[in-house]
Motif scaffolding. Structure first.
Motif, PDB file in Angstrom:
ATOM      1  N   GLN A 233      -9.590 -31.311  57.797  1.00  0.00           N
ATOM      2  CA  GLN A 233      -8.409 -31.791  57.080  1.00  0.00           C
ATOM      3  C   GLN A 233      -8.273 -33.310  57.166  1.00  0.00           C
ATOM      4  O   GLN A 233      -7.674 -33.931  56.286  1.00  0.00           O
ATOM      5  CB  GLN A 233      -7.153 -31.095  57.609  1.00  0.00           C
ATOM      6  N   LYS A 234      -8.844 -33.911  58.204  1.00  0.00           N
ATOM      7  CA  LYS A 234      -8.856 -35.373  58.271  1.00  0.00           C
ATOM      8  C   LYS A 234      -9.737 -35.953  57.166  1.00  0.00           C
ATOM      9  O   LYS A 234      -9.446 -37.023  56.621  1.00  0.00           O
ATOM     10  CB  LYS A 234      -9.353 -35.834  59.651  1.00  0.00           C
ATOM     11  N   LEU A 240      -9.955 -28.914  48.927  1.00  0.00           N
ATOM     12  CA  LEU A 240     -11.025 -28.173  49.600  1.00  0.00           C
ATOM     13  C   LEU A 240     -10.534 -27.425  50.832  1.00  0.00           C
ATOM     14  O   LEU A 240     -11.286 -27.213  51.781  1.00  0.00           O
ATOM     15  CB  LEU A 240     -12.176 -29.114  49.994  1.00  0.00           C
ATOM     16  N   LEU A 241      -9.284 -26.989  50.815  1.00  0.00           N
ATOM     17  CA  LEU A 241      -8.696 -26.353  51.996  1.00  0.00           C
ATOM     18  C   LEU A 241      -8.714 -24.827  51.859  1.00  0.00           C
ATOM     19  O   LEU A 241      -7.681 -24.158  51.798  1.00  0.00           O
ATOM     20  CB  LEU A 241      -7.272 -26.868  52.219  1.00  0.00           C
ATOM     21  N   ILE A 242      -9.929 -24.270  51.819  1.00  0.00           N
ATOM     22  CA  ILE A 242     -10.137 -22.824  51.904  1.00  0.00           C
ATOM     23  C   ILE A 242     -10.837 -22.560  53.225  1.00  0.00           C
ATOM     24  O   ILE A 242     -11.944 -23.042  53.465  1.00  0.00           O
ATOM     25  CB  ILE A 242     -11.000 -22.305  50.740  1.00  0.00           C
ATOM     26  N   ALA A 243     -10.214 -21.797  54.104  1.00  0.00           N
ATOM     27  CA  ALA A 243     -10.706 -21.618  55.470  1.00  0.00           C
ATOM     28  C   ALA A 243     -11.610 -20.400  55.581  1.00  0.00           C
ATOM     29  O   ALA A 243     -11.208 -19.283  55.247  1.00  0.00           O
ATOM     30  CB  ALA A 243      -9.523 -21.471  56.431  1.00  0.00           C
ATOM     31  N   LEU A 244     -12.822 -20.613  56.063  1.00  0.00           N
ATOM     32  CA  LEU A 244     -13.739 -19.514  56.370  1.00  0.00           C
ATOM     33  C   LEU A 244     -13.309 -18.894  57.695  1.00  0.00           C
ATOM     34  O   LEU A 244     -13.154 -19.597  58.693  1.00  0.00           O
ATOM     35  CB  LEU A 244     -15.159 -20.052  56.459  1.00  0.00           C
ATOM     36  N   GLN A 266      -0.345 -25.357  54.691  1.00  0.00           N
ATOM     37  CA  GLN A 266      -1.048 -26.433  53.999  1.00  0.00           C
ATOM     38  C   GLN A 266      -2.366 -25.962  53.391  1.00  0.00           C
ATOM     39  O   GLN A 266      -2.743 -26.410  52.309  1.00  0.00           O
ATOM     40  CB  GLN A 266      -1.309 -27.590  54.968  1.00  0.00           C
ATOM     41  N   TRP A 267      -3.051 -25.071  54.080  1.00  0.00           N
ATOM     42  CA  TRP A 267      -4.348 -24.608  53.585  1.00  0.00           C
ATOM     43  C   TRP A 267      -4.131 -23.628  52.434  1.00  0.00           C
ATOM     44  O   TRP A 267      -3.314 -22.721  52.502  1.00  0.00           O
ATOM     45  CB  TRP A 267      -5.159 -23.974  54.715  1.00  0.00           C
TER      46      TRP A 267
END
Length: 393
Positions: A233-234, A240-244, A266-267
């Motif tokens: 996130q930095k 592009l905030l899709i978490a695997l 946020q994600w």
């Protein structure tokens, strides 16, 4: 990932290792000889000015500094080790050992082209009992079924494609069907940036397991998920905030994710890549509900061995639960062939292979799948991490 690694881990060394999961499939010696010569030709690859300008315009999350670096980047085949391992009873057939060693920021780009190159050569030289007959019709039918069901899907098939030609054909067909049918579904894009440019479609992708694996090994496993999300996130605060979720099991990821409800808000969503996909959305809903997050604001990206039937089933489930969803489809689109000799009734199997991060900074890397029998990495480290997380064998 290369941009994020360059920002946070520019000096860390890595080792990548190839694994071929099917123990009854072997490579011809000639295939590996040609493969070794092909890898040498990677020295000649470079980003063109036209491609750099396109990336700058299409991918605003890439910084000018990174694009300048990428324009100057050159593959170093000296980082790749390839060994043919002949069978005791057949000197002309065997297995192959492939490793890539060097700085993480450089070796990260080897995985996809190495696998694509090996797969194409295997099906040119080894398993040649197949043809392209019917492939365009097959891609059309798959696209139509998903589009009419309202599905958003991307093509993720570079690594295990049968050939460059088939990927080109598939992407052209998916785009054609998506533009022709006036329905809710949509062909969203491709993970192959070259074809994204050629066809003026979106380059698509998410974080891969190695981001979590490398950070865990170089720092510590207890806070690996949190650190991986924070550092990502930095680099990408607004996109592009899709978490695997499944590098160390989705169960453990969800336990870590809910500790920071603000981050969970946020994600944009989650990616499912192992285990029973039908278990994922209900578990994700329970996780979001526990911290008061509306599932209607979140997305799930499915990417594990998808077929049309799976896609339609998962789309129906997500609609009922209230998630937005999309699908990254690989081998089923770019390496779904039948044997010509069987009159196209018997499957011509794709190579069941991966290249995974094996070591970072001299430390072993592991992946703990949601299918706990399919773990990757040093067995002692796997057991240590499973015990640390309280995961049963």
């Amino acid at each position: 990932m290369q941009q994020a690694i360059r920002q946070h881990f520019p000096e860390i060394g890595t080792l990548y290792r190839f694994t071929h999961r099917d123990h009854d499939v072997f490579f011809p010696r000639k295939c590996i000889d040609v493969f070794q010569k092909s890898i040498e030709r990677f020295r000649n690859l470079s980003l063109s000015l036209d491609e750099k300008n396109w990336l700058e315009k299409t991918c605003p999350y890439f910084t000018k500094e990174y694009l300048d670096y990428l324009a100057g980047f050159r593959f170093n085949p000296d980082q790749i080790s390839i060994k043919f391992l002949p069978l005791p009873e057949d000197e002309e057939h065997g297995n192959v050992q492939i490793e890539a060693e060097g700085l993480w920021v450089e070796t990260i780009l080897w995985e996809v082209p190495v696998m694509a190159c090996l797969s194409e050569l295997y099906f040119r030289i080894g398993a040649i009992d197949w043809s392209y007959e019917g492939q365009k019709d097959s891609a059309s039918q798959k696209a139509q079924a998903m589009l009419r069901a309202g599905c958003a899907f991307s093509e993720f098939g570079t690594r295990r494609r049968r050939s460059f030609y088939i990927q080109d054909l598939v992407i052209a067909t998916l785009k054609e069907e998506s533009e022709k049918l006036h329905v809710q579904g949509k062909f969203v894009g491709t993970s192959n940036v070259y074809f994204a440019k050629q066809y003026n479609i979106n380059p698509m992708g998410t974080i891969a397991h190695e981001w979590f694996m490398g950070i865990a090994a170089s720092n510590d496993y207890e806070s690996a998920n949190t650190q991986a999300l924070e550092l990502w996130q930095k680099t990408y605060p607004d996109s592009l905030l899709i978490a695997l979720t499944d590098t160390f099991s989705t169960k453990v990821f969800f336990q870590d994710f809910v500790k920071d409800p603000d981050r969970a808000r946020q994600w944009a969503g989650l990616r499912q890549d192992s285990g029973n996909p039908l278990d994922f959305a209900p578990a994700a809903k329970a996780m979001y509900d526990s911290i008061g997050v509306d599932t209607g604001t979140k997305s799930i990206v499915y990417s594990d061995a998808l077929t049309v039937d799976k896609v339609l089933q998962l789309k129906k489930q997500c609609d009922e639960i209230g998630f937005k969803c999309s699908f990254g489809i690989g081998t089923f689109l770019t390496n779904n062939f039948m044997k010509k000799s069987s009159n196209y009734t018997e499957t011509s199997r794709a190579l069941n292979m991966v290249i995974k991060l094996a070591r970072v900074d001299g430390k072993e890397c592991v992946k703990i799948s949601d299918d706990l029998t399919k773990n990757t990495g040093d067995q002692a480290t796997v057991e240590h991490v499973k015990n640390l997380y309280g995961l049963l064998s």
